[in-house]
Write a protein that holds these residues in place. Sequence first.
Motif, PDB file in Angstrom:
ATOM      1  N   PHE A 108      -0.952  11.173 -18.980  1.00  0.00           N
ATOM      2  CA  PHE A 108      -1.942  12.246 -18.909  1.00  0.00           C
ATOM      3  C   PHE A 108      -2.436  12.435 -17.476  1.00  0.00           C
ATOM      4  CE2 PHE A 108      -6.154  14.131 -19.309  1.00  0.00           C
ATOM      5  CZ  PHE A 108      -5.872  15.216 -20.129  1.00  0.00           C
ATOM      6  N   ASN A 109      -2.706  11.345 -16.765  1.00  0.00           N
ATOM      7  CA  ASN A 109      -3.125  11.453 -15.361  1.00  0.00           C
ATOM      8  C   ASN A 109      -2.023  12.056 -14.502  1.00  0.00           C
ATOM      9  OD1 ASN A 109      -5.653  10.424 -15.895  1.00  0.00           O
ATOM     10  ND2 ASN A 109      -5.134   8.337 -15.297  1.00  0.00           N
ATOM     11  N   GLY A 110      -0.770  11.721 -14.793  1.00  0.00           N
ATOM     12  CA  GLY A 110       0.353  12.319 -14.071  1.00  0.00           C
ATOM     13  C   GLY A 110       0.437  13.818 -14.302  1.00  0.00           C
ATOM     14  N   ILE A 111       0.168  14.254 -15.542  1.00  0.00           N
ATOM     15  CA  ILE A 111       0.140  15.691 -15.853  1.00  0.00           C
ATOM     16  C   ILE A 111      -0.983  16.371 -15.071  1.00  0.00           C
ATOM     17  CG2 ILE A 111      -0.374  17.385 -17.676  1.00  0.00           C
ATOM     18  CD1 ILE A 111       2.410  16.308 -17.976  1.00  0.00           C
ATOM     19  N   GLN A 112      -2.144  15.718 -14.981  1.00  0.00           N
ATOM     20  CA  GLN A 112      -3.254  16.294 -14.219  1.00  0.00           C
ATOM     21  C   GLN A 112      -2.888  16.439 -12.740  1.00  0.00           C
ATOM     22  OE1 GLN A 112      -5.862  17.734 -15.461  1.00  0.00           O
ATOM     23  NE2 GLN A 112      -5.329  17.107 -17.529  1.00  0.00           N
ATOM     24  N   THR A 113      -2.185  15.462 -12.191  1.00  0.00           N
ATOM     25  CA  THR A 113      -1.741  15.563 -10.800  1.00  0.00           C
ATOM     26  C   THR A 113      -0.732  16.693 -10.647  1.00  0.00           C
ATOM     27  OG1 THR A 113      -2.159  13.216 -10.438  1.00  0.00           O
ATOM     28  CG2 THR A 113      -0.675  14.298  -8.885  1.00  0.00           C
ATOM     29  N   LEU A 114       0.171  16.831 -11.613  1.00  0.00           N
ATOM     30  CA  LEU A 114       1.127  17.951 -11.595  1.00  0.00           C
ATOM     31  C   LEU A 114       0.371  19.273 -11.597  1.00  0.00           C
ATOM     32  CD1 LEU A 114       3.988  19.152 -11.812  1.00  0.00           C
ATOM     33  CD2 LEU A 114       3.781  18.902 -14.293  1.00  0.00           C
ATOM     34  N   PHE A 115      -0.665  19.408 -12.434  1.00  0.00           N
ATOM     35  CA  PHE A 115      -1.462  20.633 -12.457  1.00  0.00           C
ATOM     36  C   PHE A 115      -2.073  20.919 -11.088  1.00  0.00           C
ATOM     37  CE2 PHE A 115      -2.603  20.664 -17.275  1.00  0.00           C
ATOM     38  CZ  PHE A 115      -1.316  21.094 -17.572  1.00  0.00           C
ATOM     39  N   ALA A 120      -3.631  27.483  -8.778  1.00  0.00           N
ATOM     40  CA  ALA A 120      -4.827  27.448  -9.624  1.00  0.00           C
ATOM     41  C   ALA A 120      -4.761  28.475 -10.746  1.00  0.00           C
ATOM     42  CB  ALA A 120      -6.073  27.689  -8.773  1.00  0.00           C
ATOM     43  N   SER A 121      -3.896  29.452 -10.631  1.00  0.00           N
ATOM     44  CA  SER A 121      -3.795  30.493 -11.656  1.00  0.00           C
ATOM     45  C   SER A 121      -3.301  29.961 -13.001  1.00  0.00           C
ATOM     46  CB  SER A 121      -2.892  31.634 -11.180  1.00  0.00           C
ATOM     47  OG  SER A 121      -1.605  31.148 -10.882  1.00  0.00           O
ATOM     48  N   ILE A 122      -2.765  28.714 -13.043  1.00  0.00           N
ATOM     49  CA  ILE A 122      -2.343  28.171 -14.337  1.00  0.00           C
ATOM     50  C   ILE A 122      -3.535  27.973 -15.258  1.00  0.00           C
ATOM     51  CG2 ILE A 122      -0.318  27.006 -13.408  1.00  0.00           C
ATOM     52  CD1 ILE A 122      -1.963  24.364 -14.025  1.00  0.00           C
ATOM     53  N   TYR A 123      -4.726  27.809 -14.700  1.00  0.00           N
ATOM     54  CA  TYR A 123      -5.910  27.587 -15.534  1.00  0.00           C
ATOM     55  C   TYR A 123      -6.382  28.863 -16.218  1.00  0.00           C
ATOM     56  CZ  TYR A 123      -5.922  22.979 -13.596  1.00  0.00           C
ATOM     57  OH  TYR A 123      -5.546  21.708 -13.242  1.00  0.00           O
ATOM     58  N   THR A 124      -5.845  30.005 -15.822  1.00  0.00           N
ATOM     59  CA  THR A 124      -6.154  31.257 -16.513  1.00  0.00           C
ATOM     60  C   THR A 124      -5.314  31.400 -17.772  1.00  0.00           C
ATOM     61  OG1 THR A 124      -4.514  32.515 -15.263  1.00  0.00           O
ATOM     62  CG2 THR A 124      -6.755  32.403 -14.341  1.00  0.00           C
ATOM     63  N   LYS A 125      -4.344  30.509 -17.941  1.00  0.00           N
ATOM     64  CA  LYS A 125      -3.457  30.477 -19.101  1.00  0.00           C
ATOM     65  C   LYS A 125      -2.593  31.725 -19.219  1.00  0.00           C
ATOM     66  CE  LYS A 125      -6.447  27.289 -21.513  1.00  0.00           C
ATOM     67  NZ  LYS A 125      -7.245  26.978 -22.666  1.00  0.00           N
ATOM     68  N   HIS A 126      -2.355  32.398 -18.085  1.00  0.00           N
ATOM     69  CA  HIS A 126      -1.410  33.503 -18.059  1.00  0.00           C
ATOM     70  C   HIS A 126      -0.038  32.959 -17.685  1.00  0.00           C
ATOM     71  CE1 HIS A 126      -5.197  35.809 -17.524  1.00  0.00           C
ATOM     72  NE2 HIS A 126      -4.586  36.592 -18.388  1.00  0.00           N
ATOM     73  N   THR A 127       0.985  33.619 -18.127  1.00  0.00           N
ATOM     74  CA  THR A 127       2.343  33.147 -17.889  1.00  0.00           C
ATOM     75  C   THR A 127       2.700  33.209 -16.411  1.00  0.00           C
ATOM     76  OG1 THR A 127       2.975  33.967 -20.048  1.00  0.00           O
ATOM     77  CG2 THR A 127       4.752  33.477 -18.522  1.00  0.00           C
ATOM     78  N   ILE A 128       3.212  32.102 -15.912  1.00  0.00           N
ATOM     79  CA  ILE A 128       3.710  32.025 -14.544  1.00  0.00           C
ATOM     80  C   ILE A 128       5.220  31.911 -14.653  1.00  0.00           C
ATOM     81  CG2 ILE A 128       3.720  30.679 -12.425  1.00  0.00           C
ATOM     82  CD1 ILE A 128       0.937  29.676 -13.223  1.00  0.00           C
ATOM     83  N   HIS A 129       5.946  32.758 -13.940  1.00  0.00           N
ATOM     84  CA  HIS A 129       7.393  32.783 -14.112  1.00  0.00           C
ATOM     85  C   HIS A 129       8.135  31.851 -13.169  1.00  0.00           C
ATOM     86  CE1 HIS A 129       7.077  35.909 -17.059  1.00  0.00           C
ATOM     87  NE2 HIS A 129       6.287  36.588 -16.243  1.00  0.00           N
ATOM     88  N   SER A 130       7.657  31.705 -11.950  1.00  0.00           N
ATOM     89  CA  SER A 130       8.367  30.855 -10.994  1.00  0.00           C
ATOM     90  C   SER A 130       7.366  30.193 -10.046  1.00  0.00           C
ATOM     91  CB  SER A 130       9.365  31.690 -10.199  1.00  0.00           C
ATOM     92  OG  SER A 130      10.077  30.875  -9.310  1.00  0.00           O
ATOM     93  N   ILE A 131       7.536  28.891  -9.852  1.00  0.00           N
ATOM     94  CA  ILE A 131       6.636  28.115  -9.005  1.00  0.00           C
ATOM     95  C   ILE A 131       7.491  27.226  -8.115  1.00  0.00           C
ATOM     96  CG2 ILE A 131       4.788  26.398  -8.974  1.00  0.00           C
ATOM     97  CD1 ILE A 131       4.229  27.262 -11.913  1.00  0.00           C
TER      98      ILE A 131
END
Length: 181
Positions: A108-115, A120-131
């Motif tokens: 879980f901590n590793g996932i938080q670091t990945l986030f 920061a736009s991932i926290y809006t829960k909108h689809t991101i196509h390429s990162i």
Amino acid sequence: MLRIATTLITLLSVVVVEAQTLSLIPSPKSVVCYDGVYKLNTPLSVEYYSEELDDIVDYLSLYIPANKATINGNIKLNVDTAFQEEQYRLDVSPLGIIISAGDYGGVFNGIQTLFQLLPASIYTKHTIHSIELPYCTIEDSPKYAHRGFMLDVCRTWMDKESVIELIDLLAYHKINSLRLH
């Protein structure tokens, strides 16, 4: 010989500068960045072998479209007994993203670091196509076993949604205990 040493020092300083530009909270014990980026396209496929990680994959899917995979996932989650409790290693390489940890809390901590590596736009829960993520290896374990926060909901009124949002913020900062008063 001097030219080779100068080139090596220059390359090492580039790695250190790139590692310092990653803004990770709290600062991990070890960050090593390499030349190159990994292109992460959605939907992701998450490969894992332990049923206890089902909830983590569901949590990841709240922010980034992700499917559960049995092989060839671009994110691999491993529970490895060689790690201590809540310790993890996050590797971003041409092979994908690998999070290895000692237990559920470490993954879980590793996932938080990945986030935190993602926009920061991932926290809006909108689809991101390429990162694009920098190739790096991040290793961390908590300095203290108890990292807590106390919330007095009697004196400071907060509705249910605000408390849930606070819990998400605490998880983002790898706080592992919430005391409600």
